[in-house]
Design an enzyme around this catalytic site. Structure first.
Site, PDB file in Angstrom:
ATOM      1  N   HIS A   1      -1.945 -28.433  56.825  1.00  0.00           N
ATOM      2  CA  HIS A   1      -3.078 -27.501  56.637  1.00  0.00           C
ATOM      3  C   HIS A   1      -3.439 -27.340  55.155  1.00  0.00           C
ATOM      4  O   HIS A   1      -3.952 -26.305  54.751  1.00  0.00           O
ATOM      5  CB  HIS A   1      -2.772 -26.128  57.243  1.00  0.00           C
ATOM      6  CG  HIS A   1      -2.193 -26.194  58.623  1.00  0.00           C
ATOM      7  ND1 HIS A   1      -2.958 -26.181  59.767  1.00  0.00           N
ATOM      8  CD2 HIS A   1      -0.904 -26.327  59.046  1.00  0.00           C
ATOM      9  CE1 HIS A   1      -2.174 -26.268  60.838  1.00  0.00           C
ATOM     10  NE2 HIS A   1      -0.925 -26.370  60.427  1.00  0.00           N
TER      11      HIS A   1
ATOM     12  N   SER B   1     -19.665 -36.563  32.471  1.00  0.00           N
ATOM     13  CA  SER B   1     -20.885 -35.849  32.825  1.00  0.00           C
ATOM     14  C   SER B   1     -21.766 -35.783  31.598  1.00  0.00           C
ATOM     15  O   SER B   1     -21.279 -35.594  30.487  1.00  0.00           O
ATOM     16  CB  SER B   1     -20.530 -34.442  33.306  1.00  0.00           C
ATOM     17  OG  SER B   1     -21.626 -33.575  33.127  1.00  0.00           O
TER      18      SER B   1
ATOM     19  N   GLU C   1     -14.472 -41.295  44.941  1.00  0.00           N
ATOM     20  CA  GLU C   1     -15.595 -40.588  45.579  1.00  0.00           C
ATOM     21  C   GLU C   1     -16.550 -41.575  46.245  1.00  0.00           C
ATOM     22  O   GLU C   1     -17.043 -41.344  47.350  1.00  0.00           O
ATOM     23  CB  GLU C   1     -16.365 -39.758  44.544  1.00  0.00           C
ATOM     24  CG  GLU C   1     -15.646 -38.483  44.152  1.00  0.00           C
ATOM     25  CD  GLU C   1     -16.403 -37.742  43.053  1.00  0.00           C
ATOM     26  OE1 GLU C   1     -16.834 -36.622  43.312  1.00  0.00           O
ATOM     27  OE2 GLU C   1     -16.572 -38.287  41.943  1.00  0.00           O
TER      28      GLU C   1
END
Ligand code: ARG
Length: 466
Positions: free
Chosen positions: A162, A283, A296
């Site tokens: 979990h 970025s 990603e």
């Protein structure tokens, strides 16, 4: 008055007007199926060899076809070949070029075959080649995981259920979990190859041919395991493309799950690993950022591979036997699935050996999360307490630890004994992370010793298989 002269020499005989310009473009596949040129030429060479063997073409014609096809191959590879949409697809482009080069003999090549069995052969040959490339990348990735698992066999991290800290595991064990997923993928890839490797050549348009062809010969010249058994099925079957995409989808599921973990682990919140700068980007607005773009993207590309699987299944579901033009739609999804899988595997195979493990942070996280609570419960069971009661006792100890901001191992013996008097000094051995992982020492367990064994077994199997 009859219409204009038909443009297409290969099938224009019964037509009284030229194909609409848009329809020509709409129905053509050459813009994408030219990718099959090598396999198309290989198939034609084998077919010509067989036609010669059964005396449907003579020595001279065979020789001309061979040299003609060889020079076309060279033209294509040197970028000198002019592909024409008017000639619809890779097959007719090459055949027309052959006839332009060698004349009459070129026109005989199509004896006893059809584009229907030709294209079915080409895609199988092409996919077979690509499966070999993908296999290489898959094994390279697996070997990278084995090296990493061995190197980090004793590195402790929190194991999660979990996404909550559950029990300590070793990082090597985690890498071997990824290895296992990929190993099943490799099995599925080999399975796909097994069923794909039959030659449809000779099925012709759909019913076979009246010529005395030798299908065994073409099959063996093309390194197939043998000819396909039914001509109708041969020209219409695209199961192999679907099977490949099913393999690809599961593989991408696994790479995507691994990507997700890499992304989490590189975050400041986890900070379990670093990926070298060459696998990341920054970025333009936030100077502090280093983004895990490669994982990603792999996670993102998974969706398009699933899409190709669904696309191909849907493509086939309504088709009556035998060949239908619908089948031309099999190529772009298959090509893209192959390209995507190959590139994702390559990116992963390059990236895995470069992972920098932050062992101190992993250890810290495992200590923080009461990850040895189960070990304390097991300790009590070994002293004759029923597991359910032990669970309750430890739950109370954890609550006490949370209140006092202390891990179980940081509580004093007296504090622990307050929860159950059978706890002795030796409890601290099981409350340590090392004690916890090394006691799970059985096949499939997380103990460093088992991880090393699992790596050794996997290496031996890899050496046999690859
Ligand atoms: N370009 C076609 C395809 O990709 C080749 C087979 C065409 N056959 C035909 N009968 N129109 O499927």
């Amino acid at each position: 008055m009859r219409g204009k002269k038909p443009v297409n020499k290969a099938w224009g005989g019964r037509f009284s007007e030229a194909t609409d310009k848009f329809v020509t473009r709409f129905t053509a596949s050459v813009t994408f199926d030219q990718r099959l040129y090598k396999q198309d030429i290989r198939g034609s060479l084998a077919h010509a060899h067989m036609l010669h063997e059964v005396e449907l073409i003579n020595d001279d014609e065979f020789r001309q076809i061979n040299t003609g096809l060889a020079s076309i191959l060279e033209d294509i590879e040197r970028g000198l070949f002019e592909w024409s949409v008017e000639l619809e697809d890779v097959h007719m482009n090459i055949e027309a070029a052959l006839t332009a080069k060698i004349g009459e003999a070129g026109k005989k090549l199509h004896t006893g075959r059809s584009r229907n069995d030709q294209v079915a052969t080409d895609i199988r040959l092409w996919l077979r080649d690509e499966i070999a490339n993908i296999h290489v990348q898959l094994v390279r990735l697996q070997n990278g995981l084995l090296d990493l698992a061995e190197r980090e066999a004793a590195t402790i991290m929190p194991g999660f259920t979990h996404l909550q800290t559950a029990q300590p595991v070793t990082f090597g064990h985690h890498m071997m979990a990824w290895f296992e997923m990929l190993d099943r993928d490799k099995g599925r890839l080999q399975d796909c190859l097994k069923r794909l490797n039959r030659s449809p050549l000779g099925a012709a348009a759909l019913a076979g041919t009246t010529f005395p062809i030798d299908r065994e010969l073409t099959a063996s010249l093309l390194d197939f395991d043998g000819p396909t058994a039914n001509s109708l099925d041969s020209v219409s079957d695209r199961d192999f493309a679907i099977e490949f995409c099913a393999f690809a989808s599961l593989l991408m599921t696994h790479l995507s799950r691994a990507s997700e973990e890499l992304i989490l682990w590189t975050s400041a919140q986890f900070s379990f690993i670093d990926l070298p700068d060459r696998f990341c980007t920054g970025s333009s607005i936030m100077p502090q950022k280093k983004n895990p773009d490669v994982p990603e993207l792999v996670r993102g590309k998974t969706g398009r591979v699933y899409g190709h699987l669904m696309g191909l299944l849907t493509l086939m579901k309504g088709q009556p036997l035998a060949y239908n033009k619908d089948n031309q739609e099999d190529k772009e999804p298959l090509f893209d699935a192959v390209d995507t899988v190959r590139d994702c595997l390559r990116a992963f195979a390059d990236m895995i050996p470069a992972i920098q493990v932050k062992a101190d942070n992993m250890r810290e996280a495992a200590l923080r999360g009461y990850s040895t609570a189960t070990d304390l419960a097991d300790y009590l069971v070994n002293r004759g307490i029923a597991f359910r009661d032990a669970h309750e006792v430890v739950g109370k100890a954890v609550a006490f630890g949370i209140d006092h901001n202390k891990d179980l191992a940081e509580l004093s013996l007296a504090q622990l004994r307050a929860f159950n008097p059978s706890i002795q000094e030796d409890v601290f051995a099981v409350l340590t992370l090392e004690g916890s992982v090394s006691s799970r020492n059985h096949v499939g367990g997380t103990a460093p010793e088992q991880v090393k064994k699992a790596v050794a077994v996997a290496r031996a199997v890899q050496a046999l298989e690859n």
